[in-house]
Scaffold this active site. Structure first.
Site, PDB file in Angstrom:
ATOM      1  N   ALA A  52       0.934  -1.200  -0.059  1.00  0.00           N
ATOM      2  CA  ALA A  52      -0.003  -0.093  -0.163  1.00  0.00           C
ATOM      3  C   ALA A  52       1.018   1.258   0.089  1.00  0.00           C
ATOM      4  CB  ALA A  52      -1.132  -0.045   1.114  1.00  0.00           C
ATOM      5  N   HIS A 109       1.418  -7.734   7.314  1.00  0.00           N
ATOM      6  CA  HIS A 109       2.623  -7.356   7.904  1.00  0.00           C
ATOM      7  C   HIS A 109       3.085  -8.512   8.802  1.00  0.00           C
ATOM      8  CE1 HIS A 109       0.445  -3.140   7.750  1.00  0.00           C
ATOM      9  NE2 HIS A 109       1.257  -3.314   6.565  1.00  0.00           N
TER      10      HIS A 109
END
EC number: 1.1.3.6
Length: 556
Positions: free
Chosen positions: A93, A471
């Site tokens: 992102a 993540h």
């Protein structure tokens, strides 16, 4: 053996943030470098129009899907990652944040280095190379997040994200091509951002500062060779030197073919594992269990973290709504000291992720939440079905990427599962990760009601009590000893020479923010400890010369 007997000085497994930084800095120091990448190379014109084109979006070569977006399901978590030349930078992102300082005092790496004094210079260099700047384009989702923050009394925490995007000059429309604006004309031509929201489905305008436009670009310019669609299947020490002091023999094969594996063997002086947190862990487990690298620390796979993450959101029905405009993550707020929420979006038409989302039900994690979810279906069937319909999901949905600094982790192991006894697979163990974040869920429900929307969460959270994360961190952590981690403070694998880990698996604590910038900065730091090639050659010559002189004295 002399250095001339090697195919390469360094072989790097993976071309993500750790691998690309390593390749760039090592070629600058005069080393010959090979980069092995499982995924394909992508150009702006190659990306699919939207993520419904699964053959060009999803990476699942066993199903003949050769995109760049990979989703892996585990008992404790669903993990999103990228497979491409440029690694996760192709689909991430584009958000690059410096974590709070206290993370260096926590976890396994706390006593491995003087982090607080060393890291600022490496963060600064990483930001320069990646072209990090404040987001300059606020879309409807960002304006809405600001209003929501103000409505609950945290409007003062609203701020633009730090992103790696080439924005147009003030007053100019995006989409125009310019000569390299970052590296004094030495880099590739670039296009300006059009605020299409397509960062995570592949930037089609050359505005996103992916690794193939900076670190990896210069690595190749300096002579590095990138082998795409190539999977490393074995790494073992040369010449019977169990510690790798003579280098390694690396075996590779084709990652995208069912039958023609195109096996090839390389002799290299050094190996760097940069295959992502999951990829590196799985590879090292296989090498440890097969006997190729049996002395890898037994701490391998421990303390895998996820930023205590949750994906929530608010969906607004109506033809005039368009939350898709802007960069993928354009702004953020803190709803309390530990809970960070980012306004996230997909490009209009890229609605496939809507299949993973559903109506947010009340209740605590577990069977009671499923009950409330089914009760919502009975009481509000029309709204429920509209929430489950992915059509227009990207336009209608303000996605909340929620992260906390709370320290929670799981362990990864390579083993046979009961449902697949034919081979060992990477599996998760340990306590459940936090899925239901009460303050984030309460915030989502409250602002949805205040702004005439409907609260949303992921279906895996409701039905399986399993969080989503992009993540994945840890598993080969930096530490001061092999009892507490897999690599030392300079990213050298314990018990081996000429072997390194430089990717998200090295992270020793929960960052609480997007980890890409920290991985980049740590890679910069790791490479700073490796001397230039000519320096090593001079040292080797001096050592040999001194040994000859000593031998002559003895014989005399």
């Amino acid at each position: 053996m002399t250095i001339n007997n090697y195919d390469y000085d360094y072989l790097i497994i993976g071309s993500g943030f750790g691998g690309s930084v390593s390749a760039c800095r090592l070629t600058e120091k005069g080393y010959s470098v090979a980069v092995m990448e499982m995924g394909r190379r992508w150009k702006a014109e190659d990306f699919a129009k939207n993520n419904w084109n699964t053959r060009r979006w999803i990476w699942r070569p066993g199903m003949k899907l050769f995109g760049y977006f990979n989703m892996r399901f585990f008992r404790h978590v669903t993990i999103i990652c990228g497979n491409a030349v440029g690694g996760g930078s192709i689909t991430y992102a584009n958000t690059l944040l410096v974590p709070p300082e206290h993370i260096w005092d926590e976890g396994t790496w706390a006593d491995a280095a003087d982090w607080k004094n060393e890291m600022p210079q490496h963060y600064a260099e990483a930001e320069r190379m990646l072209g990090v700047t404040d987001n300059k384009i606020f879309g409807p989702a960002d304006h809405m997040l600001k209003k929501m923050g103000e409505a609950v009394g945290v409007g003062h925490t609203f701020k633009p994200t730090r992103v790696a995007t080439f924005f147009p000059p003030e007053g100019e429309e995006g989409g125009k091509t310019y000569p390299d604006p970052y590296f004094n004309g030495e880099g590739p031509d670039r296009g300006t951002c059009t605020a299409c929201g397509g960062c995570m489905t592949g930037c089609k305008h050359n505005a996103k500062n992916t690794l193939d436009k900076n670190y990896l670009y210069f690595a190749e310019k300096n002579g590095a060779k990138v082998y795409e669609e190539t999977k490393v299947v074995d790494v073992k020490p040369l010449n019977g030197k169990a510690d790798g002091s003579d280098g390694y023999e690396v075996t590779t094969g084709c990652s995208s073919s069912w039958f023609n594996k195109q096996r090839r063997t390389w002799r290299v002086r050094n190996v760097i594992f940069s295959a992502s947190s999951l990829g590196t862990q799985e590879m090292l487990f296989r090498l440890k269990q097969s006997g190729s690298l049996p002395n890898i620390s037994d701490d391998l796979g421990n303390r895998v973290r996820t930023n205590a993450e949750s994906i929530l959101g608010v969906r607004f029905f109506g033809k005039d709504v368009d939350m898709s405009k802007g960069v993928a993550i354009g702004s953020s707020i803190y709803i309390d000291h530990d809970t960070h929420i980012e306004a996230t979006r997909y490009q209009s038409g890229s609605d496939a992720m809507g299949l993973m989302c559903t109506y947010m039900a009340k209740g605590k994690p577990g069977w009671t939440r499923i009950f409330f979810w089914l009760w919502a279906l009975i009481c509000h069937p029309f709204i429920f079905l509209r929430m489950s319909n992915p059509v227009s999901f990207a336009r209608q949905t303000l996605i909340f990427l929620v992260m906390q600094t709370a320290d929670a982790s799981i362990n990864m192991r390579l083993k046979r599962n009961w449902f697949w006894p034919f081979g060992k697979v990477l599996s998760s163990e340990g306590k459940k990760l936090p899925v239901y974040i009460p303050q984030a869920n309460a915030f989502t429900e409250k602002v949805a009601k205040m702004f005439n929307g409907h609260p949303m969460t992921t279906i895996t959270e409701i039905l399986f009590n399993v969080p989503f994360t992009a993540h994945c961190m840890g598993g080969c952590a930096i530490a001061s000893s092999p009892e507490r981690g897999v690599v030392d403070g300079q990213n050298r694998v314990f018990n081996y020479k000429n072997l390194y880990v430089v990717d998200g698996s090295m992270l020793g604590a929960n960052l609480g923010v997007n980890p890409s910038l920290t991985i980049t900065a740590l890679a910069e730091r790791a490479m700073s400890y490796i001397p230039a090639k000519h320096t090593l050659e001079e040292q080797a010559y001096t050592q040999t010369h001194n040994e000859v002189l000593e031998a002559a004295k003895v014989s005399a």
